[in-house]
Design an enzyme around this catalytic site. Sequence first.
Site, PDB file in Angstrom:
ATOM      1  N   CYS A 139       0.832  -1.212   0.000  1.00  0.00           N
ATOM      2  CA  CYS A 139       0.000   0.000   0.000  1.00  0.00           C
ATOM      3  C   CYS A 139       0.860   1.253   0.000  1.00  0.00           C
ATOM      4  O   CYS A 139       1.419   1.631   1.034  1.00  0.00           O
ATOM      5  CB  CYS A 139      -0.920  -0.020   1.219  1.00  0.00           C
ATOM      6  N   CYS A 142      -0.330   4.072   2.277  1.00  0.00           N
ATOM      7  CA  CYS A 142      -0.029   3.859   3.704  1.00  0.00           C
ATOM      8  C   CYS A 142       1.451   4.070   4.004  1.00  0.00           C
ATOM      9  O   CYS A 142       1.806   4.645   5.023  1.00  0.00           O
ATOM     10  CB  CYS A 142      -0.368   2.435   4.133  1.00  0.00           C
ATOM     11  N   ASP A 143       2.310   3.575   3.146  1.00  0.00           N
ATOM     12  CA  ASP A 143       3.726   3.442   3.523  1.00  0.00           C
ATOM     13  C   ASP A 143       4.699   4.305   2.725  1.00  0.00           C
ATOM     14  O   ASP A 143       5.895   4.321   3.027  1.00  0.00           O
ATOM     15  CB  ASP A 143       4.153   1.966   3.389  1.00  0.00           C
TER      16      ASP A 143
END
Length: 317
Positions: A139, A142-143
């Site tokens: 993701c 997200c990261d």
Amino acid sequence: MSHHRVVIIGSGPAGLTAAIYAARANLLPFVIEGEPSSTSDQPGGQLMLTTDVENFPGFPEGIMGPELMVRMREQAVRFGATFLTEKVTSVDLSSRPFGIWVRNEHYTADAVIVSTGAQSLMLGLEAESRLLGHGLSTCATCDGFFFRGHEIAVVGGGDSAVEEASFLTKFATKVTMLVRRDELRASKIMQARAFSNPKIDIVWNTVVDDLLGDDKLEGAVVRNVQTGTTTTLPVTGLFVAIGHRPNTDLFKGSLEMDENGYLLTQEGSSYTNIEGVFACGDVQDHTYRQAITAAGSGCMAAIDCERWLESLHHGAH
Ligand code: NDP
């Protein structure tokens, strides 16, 4: 056989938020949370496979994915939700009360909230479970932030891979797309976006054979499928973007799905095609796939469910 007003299937952020809201509406939800030994149906969902979560509001210092899920579960328990740590084996949604089986155990419910989530397709390498959350990610939203100033790679050649690669160029110095064929599957407009981005380097006909590093990613061993040549790419981040699969096998033939198996909900709500069955989280969302959007839709499902049960009470159905 035991009867519940609301059975929630799945316990990621969507299911647990639905449980908190349903419990606080005095519906005593029964959550069938999944099977710990599984990587697709584990209690807590995909966040159990991540490390730092820095984008969930309310945690300015960040929180570990598994801890966030433990806290959500505790919050649901506090208000009266009960849990069964098993995997649902079949459902009968053709008549009410709905039927739910865990092997031979039979449960019935006035309403069902489906929050069985989705899973990222993975490469199938042994090193993946060791390095997921430690340089390996599924993701970018997200990261990506963790890879500011790094050289990273994205595996895949579809729209997701191009989208992830483009987003990651905001942080990384260079993003290498590893594409297993000599063309992208992505739409023409997305292809143009990849080709025109000077930070994206596309390496064709290439697959990942292994990942290096014990507790953090140090490189990827890649092989050109035409020449057989193997090289090591010295990346600290690798994003797998080869597609997702919603966990909807249980509902084939009963709940309406799109061509990729995601449950269809009525616009702006959690209503499925079956009255009394609600869906929330990644099982019905292939667009956002975030813990916070899943939690938001779990709240919607519990409120929809509560109002629907209330209308039953008043003889509206
Ligand atoms: P896709 O199935 O479209 O693409 C998967 C990609 O990964 C393909 O390039 C495929 O290669 C490759 N791949 C699959 N398995 C492996 C493997 N084991 N090793 C290496 N490469 C592999 O999935 P997406 O998630 O990209 O897209 C899913 C759907 O969502 C599509 O309909 C897409 O259009 C849509 N979408 C749209 C977006 C947008 O419009 N902004 C953004 C994201 C998704 P190969 O081509 O050889 O099979």
